[in-house]
Design an enzyme around this catalytic site. Structure first.
Site, short mmCIF file in Angstrom:
data_model
loop_
_atom_site.label_atom_id
_atom_site.label_comp_id
_atom_site.label_asym_id
_atom_site.label_seq_id
_atom_site.Cartn_x
_atom_site.Cartn_y
_atom_site.Cartn_z
N ASP A 242 0.82 -1.17 -0.02
CA ASP A 242 0.01 -0.12 -0.09
C ASP A 242 0.77 1.18 -0.11
OD1 ASP A 242 -1.62 2.10 0.66
OD2 ASP A 242 -2.95 0.88 2.04
N ASN B 102 -0.02 3.40 -11.18
CA ASN B 102 -1.28 3.48 -11.50
C ASN B 102 -2.02 3.88 -10.17
OD1 ASN B 102 -3.43 3.68 -13.58
ND2 ASN B 102 -4.12 2.09 -12.31
N TYR C 217 -7.57 16.19 -6.32
CA TYR C 217 -7.33 15.21 -7.58
C TYR C 217 -6.37 15.72 -8.54
CZ TYR C 217 -8.03 11.99 -11.01
OH TYR C 217 -7.80 10.78 -12.00
N LYS D 212 -2.55 15.18 -9.58
CA LYS D 212 -2.42 14.55 -10.84
C LYS D 212 -1.60 15.60 -11.88
CE LYS D 212 -3.98 10.50 -10.66
NZ LYS D 212 -3.34 9.21 -11.00
#
Length: 237
Positions: free
Chosen positions: A64, A93, A160, A164
């Protein structure tokens, strides 16, 4: 089974299903020995079964990257090397969408958790992947960014989008740092991946995304360095 990646070892890290599973299966189909890493042992077992049922060679390790940090990243790289003797390819990913809240409403711990999953976890993975690859003078890394991270259109998903966009920048910078050492680094920016046959106008299936990852890691893409490839039918402006 193809021999495209015969003799190579691919690490697929992030989860045991979706794009990770599709990529692991695709690498194995092309002849790679595959190490799949993620937090859910049942999902990992399902991916291993798919690969082994078609004659592929694969192993898994529970790791993890969000909670385990550097130790988890080191464990998965070590597992690939101990099991297969090498690490030639890494596909990172990790994707956690985080809260659906405007910026001022995002809790600080939620913000930190989202960046830990999508940015810091991938950094930790790259840190250990690159250390091994640099010592051997070769390797390929692909990270998963997001096709809308730089457009500002992810309303309510600022954490998010920020994570990214930062990952995309990290990928491009690392690509320039390591290409002279024989390591190619790129990113993909898919839309929402969906199951084959689902009613979505945008976004590829997990299998279609996986095929792009496989191509980026192949010799056919040997001159593709430092790109963040958008995988979407829309034009992003």
């Amino acid at each position: 089974m193809s021999a495209r990646f015969a003799g190579r070892v691919a690490l697929v890290a992030g989860a045991g299903d979706g794009i990770c599973r599709a990529a692991a299966v695709a690498f194995a189909r092309e002849g790679a020995r595959v190490l799949v890493a993620g937090p859910d042992p049942e999902e990992l077992a399902g991916t291993l079964k798919l690969i082994r049922d078609t004659g592929g060679e694969a192993h898994s390790v529970v790791a993890d990257l969000t909670r385990g940090g550097s130790a988890a990243a080191a464990r998965m790289v070590d597992a690939a090397v101990e099991r297969f003797g090498a690490l030639d390819i890494a596909f990172n990913n990790a994707t956690v969408t985080g809260p659906n809240s405007n910026v001022a409403d995002i809790a600080e711990d939620v913000w930190a958790d989202t960046l830990a999953a999508n940015l810091t976890g991938v950094f930790m993975a790259m840190k250990h992947e690159l250390a091994h690859m640099e010592s051997h003078g070769r390797g390929v890394i692909v990270n998963t960014a997001c096709n809308m991270a730089n457009s500002g259109r992810l309303v309510g998903m600022s954490a998010y989008a920020a994570s990214k966009a930062a990952l995309s920048a990290l990928t491009r910078t690392a690509a320039h740092e390591y290409i002279g050492k024989g390591i190619r680094i790129n990113a993909i920016s898919p839309g929402p991946a969906h199951e084959a046959g689902a009613d979505h106008a945008d976004g590829a299936t997990a299998e279609e995304v996986a095929e792009t990852v496989v191509w980026l890691c192949s010799d056919e893409a040997s001159f593709v360095v430092g790109h963040d490839m958008v995988l979407d039918k829309k034009t992003v402006v």
